[in-house]
Design a protein around this motif. Structure first.
Motif, PDB file in Angstrom:
ATOM      1  N   GLY A 188      -2.475  -5.923  13.350  1.00 40.79           N
ATOM      2  CA  GLY A 188      -1.527  -5.072  13.200  1.00 40.79           C
ATOM      3  C   GLY A 188       0.037  -5.525  13.416  1.00 40.79           C
ATOM      4  O   GLY A 188       0.936  -5.003  13.356  1.00 40.79           O
ATOM      5  N   SER A 189       0.026  -6.927  13.905  1.00 43.36           N
ATOM      6  CA  SER A 189       1.197  -7.541  14.266  1.00 43.36           C
ATOM      7  C   SER A 189       1.944  -8.325  12.454  1.00 43.36           C
ATOM      8  O   SER A 189       3.037  -8.579  12.660  1.00 43.36           O
ATOM      9  CB  SER A 189       1.111  -8.615  14.952  1.00 43.36           C
ATOM     10  N   ASP A 190       1.038  -8.198  11.679  1.00 45.19           N
ATOM     11  CA  ASP A 190       1.595  -8.776  10.392  1.00 45.19           C
ATOM     12  C   ASP A 190       1.942  -7.498   9.730  1.00 45.19           C
ATOM     13  O   ASP A 190       1.283  -6.458   9.369  1.00 45.19           O
ATOM     14  CB  ASP A 190       0.141  -9.489   9.553  1.00 45.19           C
ATOM     15  N   PRO A 191       3.338  -7.457   9.231  1.00 46.37           N
ATOM     16  CA  PRO A 191       4.099  -6.462   8.686  1.00 46.37           C
ATOM     17  C   PRO A 191       3.106  -6.148   7.164  1.00 46.37           C
ATOM     18  O   PRO A 191       3.217  -5.163   6.844  1.00 46.37           O
ATOM     19  CB  PRO A 191       5.280  -6.971   8.249  1.00 46.37           C
ATOM     20  N   ARG A 192       2.540  -7.072   6.615  1.00 46.59           N
ATOM     21  CA  ARG A 192       1.975  -6.854   5.510  1.00 46.59           C
ATOM     22  C   ARG A 192       0.577  -5.991   5.531  1.00 46.59           C
ATOM     23  O   ARG A 192       0.237  -5.446   4.693  1.00 46.59           O
ATOM     24  CB  ARG A 192       1.546  -8.080   4.710  1.00 46.59           C
ATOM     25  N   GLY A 193       0.219  -5.734   6.643  1.00 49.97           N
ATOM     26  CA  GLY A 193      -1.081  -4.763   7.205  1.00 49.97           C
ATOM     27  C   GLY A 193      -0.740  -3.563   6.836  1.00 49.97           C
ATOM     28  O   GLY A 193      -1.673  -2.426   6.896  1.00 49.97           O
ATOM     29  N   ASP A 194       0.720  -3.016   7.239  1.00 52.64           N
ATOM     30  CA  ASP A 194       0.913  -1.473   6.881  1.00 52.64           C
ATOM     31  C   ASP A 194       0.340  -0.843   7.852  1.00 52.64           C
ATOM     32  O   ASP A 194      -0.163   0.339   7.643  1.00 52.64           O
ATOM     33  CB  ASP A 194       0.941  -1.111   5.443  1.00 52.64           C
ATOM     34  N   LEU A 195       0.184  -1.323   9.302  1.00 51.90           N
ATOM     35  CA  LEU A 195      -0.845  -0.452  10.094  1.00 51.90           C
ATOM     36  C   LEU A 195       0.144   0.652  10.724  1.00 51.90           C
ATOM     37  O   LEU A 195       1.337   0.496  10.872  1.00 51.90           O
ATOM     38  CB  LEU A 195      -1.095  -1.582  11.316  1.00 51.90           C
ATOM     39  N   ALA A 196      -0.577   1.814  10.729  1.00 54.00           N
ATOM     40  CA  ALA A 196       0.558   3.078  11.555  1.00 54.00           C
ATOM     41  C   ALA A 196      -0.961   3.936  11.911  1.00 54.00           C
ATOM     42  O   ALA A 196      -1.808   3.976  11.617  1.00 54.00           O
ATOM     43  CB  ALA A 196       1.093   3.673  10.521  1.00 54.00           C
ATOM     44  N   ILE A 197      -0.424   4.407  13.089  1.00 55.23           N
ATOM     45  CA  ILE A 197      -0.976   5.492  13.775  1.00 55.23           C
ATOM     46  C   ILE A 197      -0.273   6.380  14.419  1.00 55.23           C
ATOM     47  O   ILE A 197       0.853   5.985  15.222  1.00 55.23           O
ATOM     48  CB  ILE A 197      -1.996   4.899  15.215  1.00 55.23           C
ATOM     49  N   GLY A 224      -2.489   0.389  -2.418  1.00 58.73           N
ATOM     50  CA  GLY A 224      -3.533  -0.240  -1.716  1.00 58.73           C
ATOM     51  C   GLY A 224      -3.413   0.013  -0.142  1.00 58.73           C
ATOM     52  O   GLY A 224      -4.223  -0.821   0.516  1.00 58.73           O
ATOM     53  N   VAL A 225      -2.731   0.990   0.356  1.00 59.90           N
ATOM     54  CA  VAL A 225      -2.820   1.243   1.798  1.00 59.90           C
ATOM     55  C   VAL A 225      -3.711   2.415   2.121  1.00 59.90           C
ATOM     56  O   VAL A 225      -3.931   3.456   1.293  1.00 59.90           O
ATOM     57  CB  VAL A 225      -1.446   1.645   2.465  1.00 59.90           C
ATOM     58  N   ASN A 226      -4.667   2.217   2.908  1.00 62.08           N
ATOM     59  CA  ASN A 226      -5.788   3.126   3.373  1.00 62.08           C
ATOM     60  C   ASN A 226      -5.264   4.017   4.293  1.00 62.08           C
ATOM     61  O   ASN A 226      -4.542   3.591   5.226  1.00 62.08           O
ATOM     62  CB  ASN A 226      -7.170   2.645   3.771  1.00 62.08           C
ATOM     63  N   ARG A 227      -5.250   5.374   3.834  1.00 60.27           N
ATOM     64  CA  ARG A 227      -4.669   6.394   4.879  1.00 60.27           C
ATOM     65  C   ARG A 227      -5.850   7.445   5.212  1.00 60.27           C
ATOM     66  O   ARG A 227      -6.578   7.789   4.226  1.00 60.27           O
ATOM     67  CB  ARG A 227      -3.600   7.126   4.490  1.00 60.27           C
ATOM     68  N   MET A 228      -6.234   7.760   6.353  1.00 62.38           N
ATOM     69  CA  MET A 228      -6.998   8.914   6.779  1.00 62.38           C
ATOM     70  C   MET A 228      -6.093   9.845   7.522  1.00 62.38           C
ATOM     71  O   MET A 228      -5.400   9.521   8.499  1.00 62.38           O
ATOM     72  CB  MET A 228      -8.049   8.458   7.434  1.00 62.38           C
ATOM     73  N   LEU A 229      -6.071  11.153   7.413  1.00 58.66           N
ATOM     74  CA  LEU A 229      -5.211  12.054   8.220  1.00 58.66           C
ATOM     75  C   LEU A 229      -6.330  13.256   8.686  1.00 58.66           C
ATOM     76  O   LEU A 229      -7.103  13.817   7.903  1.00 58.66           O
ATOM     77  CB  LEU A 229      -4.301  12.792   7.274  1.00 58.66           C
ATOM     78  N   HIS A 230      -6.522  13.204  10.305  1.00 58.80           N
ATOM     79  CA  HIS A 230      -7.512  14.106  10.867  1.00 58.80           C
ATOM     80  C   HIS A 230      -6.904  15.304  11.559  1.00 58.80           C
ATOM     81  O   HIS A 230      -6.052  15.115  11.985  1.00 58.80           O
ATOM     82  CB  HIS A 230      -8.199  13.145  11.960  1.00 58.80           C
ATOM     83  N   PHE A 231      -7.495  16.357  11.016  1.00 59.80           N
ATOM     84  CA  PHE A 231      -6.894  17.704  11.564  1.00 59.80           C
ATOM     85  C   PHE A 231      -7.507  18.061  12.694  1.00 59.80           C
ATOM     86  O   PHE A 231      -8.644  18.585  12.558  1.00 59.80           O
ATOM     87  CB  PHE A 231      -6.938  18.699  10.501  1.00 59.80           C
ATOM     88  N   PHE A 232      -6.931  17.781  14.038  1.00 56.60           N
ATOM     89  CA  PHE A 232      -8.059  17.840  15.362  1.00 56.60           C
ATOM     90  C   PHE A 232      -7.679  19.035  16.012  1.00 56.60           C
ATOM     91  O   PHE A 232      -8.433  19.381  16.919  1.00 56.60           O
ATOM     92  CB  PHE A 232      -7.938  16.633  16.012  1.00 56.60           C
ATOM     93  N   ASP A 233      -6.508  19.764  15.915  1.00 54.20           N
ATOM     94  CA  ASP A 233      -6.225  21.101  16.585  1.00 54.20           C
ATOM     95  C   ASP A 233      -5.399  22.011  15.722  1.00 54.20           C
ATOM     96  O   ASP A 233      -4.375  21.442  15.098  1.00 54.20           O
ATOM     97  CB  ASP A 233      -5.502  20.479  17.948  1.00 54.20           C
ATOM     98  N   GLY A 234      -5.545  23.259  15.909  1.00 48.20           N
ATOM     99  CA  GLY A 234      -4.991  24.241  15.292  1.00 48.20           C
ATOM    100  C   GLY A 234      -5.853  25.026  14.408  1.00 48.20           C
ATOM    101  O   GLY A 234      -6.878  24.768  14.693  1.00 48.20           O
ATOM    102  N   GLN A 282      -3.627   4.373   9.493  1.00 47.67           N
ATOM    103  CA  GLN A 282      -3.482   3.783   7.957  1.00 47.67           C
ATOM    104  C   GLN A 282      -3.363   2.091   8.402  1.00 47.67           C
ATOM    105  O   GLN A 282      -3.007   1.697   9.077  1.00 47.67           O
ATOM    106  CB  GLN A 282      -1.838   4.246   7.892  1.00 47.67           C
ATOM    107  N   GLY A 283      -3.665   1.680   7.408  1.00 43.67           N
ATOM    108  CA  GLY A 283      -3.642   0.073   7.225  1.00 43.67           C
ATOM    109  C   GLY A 283      -4.086  -0.416   5.831  1.00 43.67           C
ATOM    110  O   GLY A 283      -4.908   0.434   4.980  1.00 43.67           O
ATOM    111  N   ARG A 284      -3.603  -1.680   5.696  1.00 45.17           N
ATOM    112  CA  ARG A 284      -4.349  -2.406   4.419  1.00 45.17           C
ATOM    113  C   ARG A 284      -5.716  -2.747   4.813  1.00 45.17           C
ATOM    114  O   ARG A 284      -5.822  -3.292   5.942  1.00 45.17           O
ATOM    115  CB  ARG A 284      -3.231  -3.417   4.042  1.00 45.17           C
ATOM    116  N   PRO A 285      -6.599  -3.054   3.829  1.00 45.82           N
ATOM    117  CA  PRO A 285      -7.819  -3.550   4.059  1.00 45.82           C
ATOM    118  C   PRO A 285      -7.656  -5.029   4.546  1.00 45.82           C
ATOM    119  O   PRO A 285      -6.798  -5.913   3.889  1.00 45.82           O
ATOM    120  CB  PRO A 285      -8.535  -3.409   2.744  1.00 45.82           C
ATOM    121  N   ILE A 286      -8.326  -5.512   5.578  1.00 51.62           N
ATOM    122  CA  ILE A 286      -8.190  -7.030   5.762  1.00 51.62           C
ATOM    123  C   ILE A 286      -8.752  -7.903   4.929  1.00 51.62           C
ATOM    124  O   ILE A 286      -8.258  -9.010   4.786  1.00 51.62           O
ATOM    125  CB  ILE A 286      -8.835  -7.210   7.296  1.00 51.62           C
TER     126      ILE A 286
END
Length: 180
Positions: free
Chosen positions: A31-40, A59-69, A109-113
């Protein structure tokens, strides 16, 4: 917390959004490597509100979870609470709350390692040999060992709920006092 659109609040737990950065991750983590595009991100969308989540990149993997509403749509696809969507990292994704309750989402979200992954039970390693070594280490030391003479629970179930304070005093609570 920032408001990227009217009726939309985003807590940036990891990564960045609109110039807002989360606290720095440990220096040796992916997560400290900017090339990883990590986001939560924790995303809250008010009733009747809409937000176009910006693209992250190819190439960035993204999962969006709908958990309330009650109900919402992700990229014009209706979703219900408890559902998630795998997103194209290169696409701008509209999120619409068409219900009368706030909709809450968790973005991971993040790029595959790019490293091989082997898993068995709770252990995840990069090779079968590392996995075997993890099992051997656990059997031998319990990953640091158990400092007590036996593997029995530290406190009997009949002890009920209590707190052991730093000064050595013990505070007992009746079960009805703690709502159990």
């Amino acid at each position: 917390t920032l408001e990227p659109a009217p009726g939309v609040l985003v807590d940036v737990i990891a990564g960045h959004l609109d110039g807002h950065r989360a606290p720095s991750p440990p220096p040796d983590s992916w997560g400290s490597d900017p090339r990883g595009d990590l986001a939560i991100w924790l995303i809250r969308v008010a009733p009747g509100s809409r937000w176009e989540m910006p693209a992250a990149g190819d190439g960035v993997n993204r999962m969006l979870h709908f958990f309330d509403g009650a109900s919402a749509s992700i990229d014009a696809v209706p979703v219900r609470r408890g559902q998630g969507a795998q997103l194209d990292g290169a696409a701008v994704v509209p999120i619409v709350n068409d219900s009368d309750a706030t909709a809450e989402f968790l973005l991971l979200q993040g790029r595959p390692i790019g490293a091989p992954v082997f898993q068995l039970g709770p252990f995840v390693m990069n090779s079968p040999d590392e996995l075997q070594q993890a099992f051997e280490d656990y059997r031998r030391t319990g990953f640091g060992g158990w400092p007590w003479a036996s593997a029995d629970p530290v406190h009997a179930r009949t002890d009920g709920r209590f707190a052991l304070h730093a000064d050595g005093t013990v505070e007992h609570r009746a079960m009805q006092d703690v709502g159990a």
